[in-house]
Every structure is written in C-alpha cells, then in structure tokens.
Write a protein that holds these residues in place. Structure first.
Motif, PDB file in Angstrom:
ATOM      1  N   SER A  25       0.814  -1.218   0.000  1.00  0.00           N
ATOM      2  CA  SER A  25       0.000   0.000   0.000  1.00  0.00           C
ATOM      3  C   SER A  25       0.847   1.267   0.000  1.00  0.00           C
ATOM      4  CB  SER A  25      -0.923   0.008   1.217  1.00  0.00           C
ATOM      5  OG  SER A  25      -0.167   0.129   2.417  1.00  0.00           O
ATOM      6  N   GLY A  26       2.116   1.137   0.351  1.00  0.00           N
ATOM      7  CA  GLY A  26       2.966   2.321   0.461  1.00  0.00           C
ATOM      8  C   GLY A  26       2.979   2.922   1.850  1.00  0.00           C
ATOM      9  N   ASN A  27       2.222   2.340   2.784  1.00  0.00           N
ATOM     10  CA  ASN A  27       2.246   2.833   4.153  1.00  0.00           C
ATOM     11  C   ASN A  27       3.585   2.540   4.823  1.00  0.00           C
ATOM     12  OD1 ASN A  27      -0.368   3.883   4.157  1.00  0.00           O
ATOM     13  ND2 ASN A  27      -1.273   1.914   4.686  1.00  0.00           N
ATOM     14  N   LEU A  28       4.297   1.543   4.315  1.00  0.00           N
ATOM     15  CA  LEU A  28       5.636   1.221   4.787  1.00  0.00           C
ATOM     16  C   LEU A  28       6.590   1.249   3.600  1.00  0.00           C
ATOM     17  CD1 LEU A  28       4.853  -1.841   7.104  1.00  0.00           C
ATOM     18  CD2 LEU A  28       5.579   0.421   7.871  1.00  0.00           C
ATOM     19  N   ASP A  29       7.777   1.783   3.808  1.00  0.00           N
ATOM     20  CA  ASP A  29       8.786   1.786   2.755  1.00  0.00           C
ATOM     21  C   ASP A  29       9.700   0.576   2.862  1.00  0.00           C
ATOM     22  OD1 ASP A  29       8.377   4.425   1.330  1.00  0.00           O
ATOM     23  OD2 ASP A  29       8.563   5.111   3.405  1.00  0.00           O
ATOM     24  N   MET A  30      10.047   0.198   4.091  1.00  0.00           N
ATOM     25  CA  MET A  30      10.919  -0.938   4.338  1.00  0.00           C
ATOM     26  C   MET A  30      10.574  -1.546   5.684  1.00  0.00           C
ATOM     27  SD  MET A  30      14.516   0.738   3.184  1.00  0.00           S
ATOM     28  CE  MET A  30      14.010   2.229   2.361  1.00  0.00           C
ATOM     29  N   VAL A  31      10.925  -2.807   5.858  1.00  0.00           N
ATOM     30  CA  VAL A  31      10.713  -3.498   7.127  1.00  0.00           C
ATOM     31  C   VAL A  31      11.937  -4.346   7.431  1.00  0.00           C
ATOM     32  CG1 VAL A  31       9.324  -5.202   8.380  1.00  0.00           C
ATOM     33  CG2 VAL A  31       8.201  -3.587   6.830  1.00  0.00           C
ATOM     34  N   LEU A  32      12.382  -4.311   8.684  1.00  0.00           N
ATOM     35  CA  LEU A  32      13.421  -5.216   9.172  1.00  0.00           C
ATOM     36  C   LEU A  32      12.752  -6.264  10.032  1.00  0.00           C
ATOM     37  CD1 LEU A  32      16.476  -2.955  10.168  1.00  0.00           C
ATOM     38  CD2 LEU A  32      16.543  -4.946   8.658  1.00  0.00           C
ATOM     39  N   GLU A  33      12.902  -7.525   9.664  1.00  0.00           N
ATOM     40  CA  GLU A  33      12.248  -8.608  10.398  1.00  0.00           C
ATOM     41  C   GLU A  33      13.016  -9.910  10.213  1.00  0.00           C
ATOM     42  OE1 GLU A  33      10.474 -10.056  12.381  1.00  0.00           O
ATOM     43  OE2 GLU A  33       9.020  -8.615  13.128  1.00  0.00           O
ATOM     44  N   VAL A  34      12.580 -10.918  10.962  1.00  0.00           N
ATOM     45  CA  VAL A  34      13.120 -12.265  10.769  1.00  0.00           C
ATOM     46  C   VAL A  34      12.578 -12.811   9.450  1.00  0.00           C
ATOM     47  CG1 VAL A  34      13.311 -12.656  13.247  1.00  0.00           C
ATOM     48  CG2 VAL A  34      11.190 -13.298  12.050  1.00  0.00           C
ATOM     49  N   PRO A  35      13.152 -13.890   8.920  1.00  0.00           N
ATOM     50  CA  PRO A  35      12.660 -14.444   7.655  1.00  0.00           C
ATOM     51  C   PRO A  35      11.204 -14.894   7.746  1.00  0.00           C
ATOM     52  CG  PRO A  35      14.818 -15.334   8.192  1.00  0.00           C
ATOM     53  CD  PRO A  35      14.357 -14.590   9.404  1.00  0.00           C
ATOM     54  N   ILE A  36      10.387 -14.416   6.822  1.00  0.00           N
ATOM     55  CA  ILE A  36       8.992 -14.815   6.742  1.00  0.00           C
ATOM     56  C   ILE A  36       8.613 -14.973   5.270  1.00  0.00           C
ATOM     57  CG2 ILE A  36       8.155 -13.828   8.919  1.00  0.00           C
ATOM     58  CD1 ILE A  36       7.454 -11.301   7.466  1.00  0.00           C
ATOM     59  N   PRO A  37       7.690 -15.883   4.948  1.00  0.00           N
ATOM     60  CA  PRO A  37       7.270 -16.064   3.555  1.00  0.00           C
ATOM     61  C   PRO A  37       6.345 -14.937   3.113  1.00  0.00           C
ATOM     62  CG  PRO A  37       6.050 -17.547   5.002  1.00  0.00           C
ATOM     63  CD  PRO A  37       7.055 -16.852   5.860  1.00  0.00           C
ATOM     64  N   LEU A  38       6.686 -14.272   1.999  1.00  0.00           N
ATOM     65  CA  LEU A  38       5.881 -13.182   1.465  1.00  0.00           C
ATOM     66  C   LEU A  38       5.745 -13.356  -0.042  1.00  0.00           C
ATOM     67  CD1 LEU A  38       7.408 -10.153   3.432  1.00  0.00           C
ATOM     68  CD2 LEU A  38       5.212 -11.271   3.862  1.00  0.00           C
ATOM     69  N   ALA A  39       4.834 -12.605  -0.637  1.00  0.00           N
ATOM     70  CA  ALA A  39       4.579 -12.708  -2.072  1.00  0.00           C
ATOM     71  C   ALA A  39       5.802 -12.275  -2.874  1.00  0.00           C
ATOM     72  CB  ALA A  39       3.378 -11.842  -2.447  1.00  0.00           C
ATOM     73  N   GLY A  40       5.812 -12.664  -4.149  1.00  0.00           N
ATOM     74  CA  GLY A  40       6.950 -12.390  -5.009  1.00  0.00           C
ATOM     75  C   GLY A  40       7.204 -10.920  -5.267  1.00  0.00           C
ATOM     76  N   ASN A  41       6.174 -10.063  -5.082  1.00  0.00           N
ATOM     77  CA  ASN A  41       6.388  -8.631  -5.311  1.00  0.00           C
ATOM     78  C   ASN A  41       7.022  -7.937  -4.109  1.00  0.00           C
ATOM     79  OD1 ASN A  41       4.206  -8.716  -3.606  1.00  0.00           O
ATOM     80  ND2 ASN A  41       2.869  -7.441  -4.865  1.00  0.00           N
ATOM     81  N   ILE A  42       7.306  -8.694  -3.058  1.00  0.00           N
ATOM     82  CA  ILE A  42       8.038  -8.169  -1.909  1.00  0.00           C
ATOM     83  C   ILE A  42       9.468  -8.684  -2.000  1.00  0.00           C
ATOM     84  CG2 ILE A  42       8.180  -7.993   0.589  1.00  0.00           C
ATOM     85  CD1 ILE A  42       5.655  -6.741  -0.601  1.00  0.00           C
ATOM     86  N   HIS A  43      10.412  -7.777  -2.209  1.00  0.00           N
ATOM     87  CA  HIS A  43      11.815  -8.148  -2.304  1.00  0.00           C
ATOM     88  C   HIS A  43      12.436  -8.186  -0.904  1.00  0.00           C
ATOM     89  CE1 HIS A  43      12.220  -6.789  -6.792  1.00  0.00           C
ATOM     90  NE2 HIS A  43      11.247  -7.644  -6.582  1.00  0.00           N
TER      91      HIS A  43
END
Length: 306
Positions: A144-162
């Motif tokens: 949505s653009g509400n977040l620019d970047m996130v620092l987190e532990v490894p989690i499965p996300l969709a392919g459009n999330i690098h």
C-alpha cells in the motif's frame, strides 16, 4: 473507462484522503481548498459508482472497494511520478523525503542512532518514522505504500516483496548476579537442565504464542516455564536483575539493553541456527534512487552490528 477520459489528479486526491483519513488534513497536504477536494471526491464516487469513503465523525473510513484498489493506485502514481523525473540521478543532500520503517525495538535501539547520524551528515532532508508492525501486515503495508521498508526475521511473502538478509545473531541467556542456580565458576556455562528448571521472561508484543527460543526447545520435545510475558527487552532486563527469572534474547541487543544492569550472560544451552534479520521492500520501489540509497545505508549499518 479509458485513461484518456480520466483526470489522473483525482487519484492523487484518493490517495491523500486514504492516507490522512480526513478531508481537512488531505486538503492541507495537497494545498487545495476543502470544497475543491470535496468536488474531486464527488467525481471519483461518480466514476467508480462507489462511496469510496464513509464519514465517521471527522474521519473518512475507506470502503472495501477503496481498500481493494488503493495498492494499484499508489503503485501507478509512484511509477508515473518516477517517469516524469528529468534527472534520475539521486542527490542525498538535496532530497526531502520521509520514510516509514517497520522496526521492532531490537532494531530501533541497534540501528536508529547510527542511521540518524549518517542521515544528518549525508541527507539532512530525509526524515524517518519508525513503527511497530505485525508480521501478518507487512505485505499489505509495503504494497500500500504505508511502509517503505521493514526489518524482520525471515517470513514467507509474495513475489512482489523483495528481501535481503542483512545480519545474523545468536541467542543468549541473562540471569542476575549471584543467581543461586547459576554455575559458580565464571568459565562454566549454563547447562540445559538448569535452564529448564528455572522460570523465564518471554518478550513479545503478542498476547500469546511462543518465542523463537520455544520453537527451538519444542524441536527437542522440551518446554520451559514462562512466569512473565512483557513487551520490551529493556524492561525484561531490569526484571531479571531483581528476580531469579531468566531471559533469552538476541546477543547484539543484549549488549546494549543489559549494559546498566550487568546481568550475567550465558550462551543459549541448545545448539540452534543463527537468527537472521531480513530487509523487505516492495518491487515498485526497487529502482527508486532514494529508497535504494536508504536500503544501502541500512545494509551497511546492520553489517556493523554483528
């Protein structure tokens, strides 16, 4: 509906109202009068045949239809804005921009001081907003653009999330000085049986669920007694310093959070994998020079932590 018959400025209005949740704040953001913004909203409602927002007091709450299209709208606006830039080069000293980062307290404490020092020196027009984000909301926040970047532990996300791994850490155990159950000799580490016989503090923002250390224990068919569940490691370090509870946490943050309490530090008494931290961003921001610059800064600083 053909794009040639569509006023693209209307989508800027849609995004502003969605972001601000209020007509007055949206009009101030866009430097437009409230009547002008209300007229644009009326055109949008007619175009989509949907209310788009429902007024609740002074708040404008998006309808399900608006929520379903806002990600595509924001991505389209971003790509269009990038295509209009006459100079695609990035000049940190001249850039004015606010970034929203999803950070847990561990990363806030370890990375933000040095990040802000670097920004002050190299890109003083950049500002940072750090927010706590539920892991289940990371993908939606980046899309949505509400977040620019996130620092987190490894989690499965969709392919459009690098994503990119930026650091590795390990678990350690804190106990107070002169804890009656800890090994008396400094060169003797805490053993697994002693660890399991103690009561523990678990740090988590969730009301229930296991910590990383509990998943590791469960793999071996083991469980520990959780006497306290709290939200922040700093508070947990203080609790440990005044009780017989043990705290398991990442080593790098422990060096900082435990500094004034001087609790004993032992390795986690179970062979475990190292804790990876990953940086996440949306594919639409992959070629954004400012976003790329900030990702590079975070990567360099996270490398220095370990």
């Amino acid at each position: 509906m053909h794009i040639s018959r569509t006023d693209l400025n209307l989508f800027v209005v849609l995004d502003a109202i969605y972001s601000q949740g209020n007509i007055t704040r949206a009009s101030q953001t866009l430097h437009l009068s409230q009547p002008t913004l209300s007229h644009a909203l009326a055109r949008l409602r007619s175009m989509f045949d949907d209310p788009l927002f429902v007024r609740q007091g002074s708040a404008m709450v998006p309808t399900p239809f608006t929520r379903s299209i806002i990600t595509q709208v924001r991505q389209g606006l971003h790509l269009f804005e990038m295509s209009l830039q006459p100079d695609q080069s990035f000049h940190p000293q001249q850039t004015e921009r606010r970034f929203h980062l999803g950070l847990r307290d561990v990363f806030e404490a370890t990375i933000l001081p040095r990040l802000m020092q670097r920004i002050a020196q190299q890109a003083p027009g950049i500002s940072i907003t750090s927010v706590r984000v539920d892991r289940r909301e990371i993908e939606a926040g980046l899309s949505s653009g509400n977040l620019d970047m996130v620092l987190e532990v490894p989690i499965p996300l969709a392919g459009n999330i690098h994503q990119q791994r930026v650091s590795r850490d390990r678990l350690i155990v804190l106990s107070r000085k002169n804890h009656p159950k800890m090994p008396k000799k400094k060169n003797v580490a805490l053993d697994l049986n002693t660890y399991l016989q103690q009561s523990h503090v678990l740090v988590s923002s969730r009301k229930q669920g296991m910590g990383l250390e509990d998943f590791e224990l469960n793999r071996e068919g083991l469980r520990r007694q959780i006497s306290l569940r709290c939200q922040h490691y700093f508070a947990a370090c203080r609790v440990v310093s005044e009780t017989d509870l043990l705290l398991t946490m990442p080593e790098q943050y422990a060096k900082m959070a435990n500094a004034q309490f001087m609790n004993r530090i032992d390795p986690f008494p179970l062979a475990t994998q190292q804790i990876d931290a990953h940086l996440y961003w949306h594919a639409s921001a992959d070629s954004d020079p400012a976003n790329t610059w900030l990702r590079e800064q975070l990567f360099e600083l996270m490398q220095q932590v370990v």
